[in-house]
Write a protein that holds these residues in place. Sequence first.
Motif, PDB file in Angstrom:
ATOM      1  N   VAL A  38     -19.011 -29.485  -9.293  1.00  9.37           N
ATOM      2  CA  VAL A  38     -19.678 -29.655 -10.595  1.00  9.37           C
ATOM      3  C   VAL A  38     -19.289 -28.511 -11.529  1.00  9.37           C
ATOM      4  CG1 VAL A  38     -21.934 -29.657 -11.748  1.00  9.37           C
ATOM      5  CG2 VAL A  38     -21.583 -31.026  -9.678  1.00  9.37           C
ATOM      6  N   GLU A  39     -19.257 -27.279 -11.012  1.00 10.46           N
ATOM      7  CA  GLU A  39     -18.872 -26.121 -11.823  1.00 10.46           C
ATOM      8  C   GLU A  39     -17.439 -26.273 -12.342  1.00 10.46           C
ATOM      9  OE1 GLU A  39     -18.856 -21.251 -11.632  1.00 10.46           O
ATOM     10  OE2 GLU A  39     -18.564 -22.335  -9.760  1.00 10.46           O
ATOM     11  N   ILE A  40     -16.530 -26.685 -11.478  1.00 10.48           N
ATOM     12  CA  ILE A  40     -15.131 -26.876 -11.887  1.00 10.48           C
ATOM     13  C   ILE A  40     -15.035 -27.951 -12.966  1.00 10.48           C
ATOM     14  CG2 ILE A  40     -12.877 -27.736 -11.109  1.00 10.48           C
ATOM     15  CD1 ILE A  40     -13.482 -26.297  -8.400  1.00 10.48           C
ATOM     16  N   ASN A  41     -15.783 -29.021 -12.823  1.00  7.52           N
ATOM     17  CA  ASN A  41     -15.753 -30.088 -13.833  1.00  7.52           C
ATOM     18  C   ASN A  41     -16.260 -29.586 -15.180  1.00  7.52           C
ATOM     19  OD1 ASN A  41     -15.208 -32.896 -14.494  1.00  7.52           O
ATOM     20  ND2 ASN A  41     -17.427 -33.069 -14.740  1.00  7.52           N
ATOM     21  N   LYS A  42     -17.335 -28.812 -15.183  1.00 10.90           N
ATOM     22  CA  LYS A  42     -17.861 -28.251 -16.435  1.00 10.90           C
ATOM     23  C   LYS A  42     -16.836 -27.326 -17.081  1.00 10.90           C
ATOM     24  CE  LYS A  42     -22.762 -28.542 -15.298  1.00 10.90           C
ATOM     25  NZ  LYS A  42     -23.970 -27.817 -14.945  1.00 10.90           N
ATOM     26  N   ILE A  43     -16.159 -26.521 -16.271  1.00  6.08           N
ATOM     27  CA  ILE A  43     -15.115 -25.627 -16.788  1.00  6.08           C
ATOM     28  C   ILE A  43     -13.983 -26.452 -17.389  1.00  6.08           C
ATOM     29  CG2 ILE A  43     -13.327 -23.982 -16.097  1.00  6.08           C
ATOM     30  CD1 ILE A  43     -15.422 -22.881 -14.054  1.00  6.08           C
ATOM     31  N   ARG A  44     -13.592 -27.532 -16.700  1.00  2.00           N
ATOM     32  CA  ARG A  44     -12.521 -28.394 -17.207  1.00  2.00           C
ATOM     33  C   ARG A  44     -12.881 -28.976 -18.562  1.00  2.00           C
ATOM     34  NH1 ARG A  44     -11.913 -33.592 -17.264  1.00  2.00           N
ATOM     35  NH2 ARG A  44     -13.470 -34.012 -15.673  1.00  2.00           N
ATOM     36  N   LEU A  45     -14.086 -29.490 -18.685  1.00  2.00           N
ATOM     37  CA  LEU A  45     -14.513 -30.078 -19.955  1.00  2.00           C
ATOM     38  C   LEU A  45     -14.534 -29.039 -21.071  1.00  2.00           C
ATOM     39  CD1 LEU A  45     -17.345 -32.427 -18.663  1.00  2.00           C
ATOM     40  CD2 LEU A  45     -15.060 -33.085 -19.457  1.00  2.00           C
ATOM     41  N   THR A  46     -14.931 -27.816 -20.755  1.00  2.00           N
ATOM     42  CA  THR A  46     -14.963 -26.740 -21.746  1.00  2.00           C
ATOM     43  C   THR A  46     -13.563 -26.281 -22.124  1.00  2.00           C
ATOM     44  OG1 THR A  46     -17.102 -25.966 -20.917  1.00  2.00           O
ATOM     45  CG2 THR A  46     -15.808 -24.414 -22.219  1.00  2.00           C
ATOM     46  N   LEU A  47     -12.740 -25.977 -21.134  1.00  2.00           N
ATOM     47  CA  LEU A  47     -11.395 -25.463 -21.415  1.00  2.00           C
ATOM     48  C   LEU A  47     -10.502 -26.497 -22.090  1.00  2.00           C
ATOM     49  CD1 LEU A  47     -10.548 -23.414 -18.187  1.00  2.00           C
ATOM     50  CD2 LEU A  47     -11.308 -22.552 -20.414  1.00  2.00           C
ATOM     51  N   MET A  48     -10.710 -27.770 -21.769  1.00  2.00           N
ATOM     52  CA  MET A  48      -9.855 -28.811 -22.323  1.00  2.00           C
ATOM     53  C   MET A  48     -10.527 -29.534 -23.484  1.00  2.00           C
ATOM     54  SD  MET A  48      -7.659 -30.051 -19.103  1.00  2.00           S
ATOM     55  CE  MET A  48      -6.357 -30.546 -20.193  1.00  2.00           C
ATOM     56  N   GLU A  49     -11.653 -29.002 -23.928  1.00  2.00           N
ATOM     57  CA  GLU A  49     -12.383 -29.539 -25.086  1.00  2.00           C
ATOM     58  C   GLU A  49     -12.627 -31.037 -24.954  1.00  2.00           C
ATOM     59  OE1 GLU A  49      -9.870 -28.160 -28.221  1.00  2.00           O
ATOM     60  OE2 GLU A  49     -10.386 -26.067 -27.839  1.00  2.00           O
ATOM     61  N   ASP A  50     -13.065 -31.466 -23.765  1.00  2.24           N
ATOM     62  CA  ASP A  50     -13.420 -32.843 -23.448  1.00  2.24           C
ATOM     63  C   ASP A  50     -12.263 -33.827 -23.481  1.00  2.24           C
ATOM     64  OD1 ASP A  50     -16.095 -32.250 -22.920  1.00  2.24           O
ATOM     65  OD2 ASP A  50     -16.647 -32.440 -25.025  1.00  2.24           O
ATOM     66  N   ASP A  51     -11.004 -33.355 -23.598  1.00  7.87           N
ATOM     67  CA  ASP A  51      -9.853 -34.248 -23.530  1.00  7.87           C
ATOM     68  C   ASP A  51      -9.696 -34.774 -22.113  1.00  7.87           C
ATOM     69  OD1 ASP A  51      -9.227 -33.910 -26.184  1.00  7.87           O
ATOM     70  OD2 ASP A  51      -7.693 -32.386 -25.813  1.00  7.87           O
ATOM     71  N   LYS A  52      -9.139 -35.972 -21.986  1.00  7.14           N
ATOM     72  CA  LYS A  52      -8.830 -36.503 -20.659  1.00  7.14           C
ATOM     73  C   LYS A  52      -7.740 -35.647 -20.045  1.00  7.14           C
ATOM     74  CE  LYS A  52     -10.369 -41.152 -20.497  1.00  7.14           C
ATOM     75  NZ  LYS A  52     -10.109 -42.371 -19.766  1.00  7.14           N
ATOM     76  N   ALA A  53      -7.924 -35.276 -18.799  1.00 10.45           N
ATOM     77  CA  ALA A  53      -7.017 -34.335 -18.141  1.00 10.45           C
ATOM     78  C   ALA A  53      -6.193 -35.003 -17.060  1.00 10.45           C
ATOM     79  CB  ALA A  53      -7.825 -33.202 -17.528  1.00 10.45           C
ATOM     80  N   LEU A  54      -5.042 -34.414 -16.826  1.00 14.21           N
ATOM     81  CA  LEU A  54      -4.225 -34.701 -15.654  1.00 14.21           C
ATOM     82  C   LEU A  54      -4.614 -33.619 -14.653  1.00 14.21           C
ATOM     83  CD1 LEU A  54      -0.859 -35.196 -17.548  1.00 14.21           C
ATOM     84  CD2 LEU A  54      -2.259 -37.006 -16.525  1.00 14.21           C
ATOM     85  N   VAL A  55      -5.337 -33.980 -13.601  1.00 10.17           N
ATOM     86  CA  VAL A  55      -5.908 -33.000 -12.687  1.00 10.17           C
ATOM     87  C   VAL A  55      -5.015 -32.839 -11.458  1.00 10.17           C
ATOM     88  CG1 VAL A  55      -7.908 -32.366 -11.295  1.00 10.17           C
ATOM     89  CG2 VAL A  55      -8.239 -33.534 -13.489  1.00 10.17           C
ATOM     90  N   LEU A  56      -4.570 -31.607 -11.229  1.00 14.58           N
ATOM     91  CA  LEU A  56      -3.747 -31.256 -10.074  1.00 14.58           C
ATOM     92  C   LEU A  56      -4.570 -30.361  -9.161  1.00 14.58           C
ATOM     93  CD1 LEU A  56      -1.022 -31.040  -8.543  1.00 14.58           C
ATOM     94  CD2 LEU A  56      -0.469 -29.121 -10.072  1.00 14.58           C
ATOM     95  N   SER A  57      -4.791 -30.804  -7.925  1.00 13.45           N
ATOM     96  CA  SER A  57      -5.557 -30.022  -6.958  1.00 13.45           C
ATOM     97  C   SER A  57      -4.624 -29.516  -5.866  1.00 13.45           C
ATOM     98  CB  SER A  57      -6.669 -30.871  -6.341  1.00 13.45           C
ATOM     99  OG  SER A  57      -7.582 -31.282  -7.330  1.00 13.45           O
ATOM    100  N   THR A  58      -4.594 -28.190  -5.690  1.00 15.08           N
ATOM    101  CA  THR A  58      -3.774 -27.555  -4.676  1.00 15.08           C
ATOM    102  C   THR A  58      -4.646 -26.559  -3.918  1.00 15.08           C
ATOM    103  OG1 THR A  58      -3.055 -25.852  -6.247  1.00 15.08           O
ATOM    104  CG2 THR A  58      -1.647 -27.785  -6.043  1.00 15.08           C
ATOM    105  N   SER A  59      -4.134 -26.047  -2.785  1.00 17.13           N
ATOM    106  CA  SER A  59      -4.922 -25.070  -2.037  1.00 17.13           C
ATOM    107  C   SER A  59      -4.023 -24.118  -1.274  1.00 17.13           C
ATOM    108  CB  SER A  59      -5.883 -25.764  -1.070  1.00 17.13           C
ATOM    109  OG  SER A  59      -5.171 -26.416  -0.056  1.00 17.13           O
TER     110      SER A  59
END
Length: 128
Positions: A38-59
């Motif tokens: 949930v925290e990562i999603n909130k950060i994504r919405l803030t940093l990308m100004e609610d634009d639809k994102a291409l999400v890349l998950s790595t580890s």
Amino acid sequence: MKVIKRKTLGYADIVVYDNGIFNIHVLSTVPISLEQAVEINKIRLTLMEDDKALVLSTSEDEFVVPTPEAIKYILSANRMNNVKANAFVFSSFSQRLAAKAAGRLDKMPAPISFFKSREEAIEWLLNQ
């Protein structure tokens, strides 16, 4: 790809690139919790100004997976409404196979795919 925004959390590094890719790089070997997802999603919405994102998950570790509650949240329509596509990089064949099987259980509102390499995942995301 040029980095335009970066945020470091204790368990993950977040990087936004100029081509619309939002990279979540998990640093911890502990599964991602619902609260962290949930925290990562909130950060994504803030940093990308609610634009639809291409999400890349790595580890860092080949066996890091989210908790079942976090997976349910990650695949929820509420989160996926602001995602253009999801690419997950797993170095383990068995993890990719399990993730592909799980991804077929429900119809996803945004494309989702699983890759062995970061480069393959980025190429796929940019073609979405």
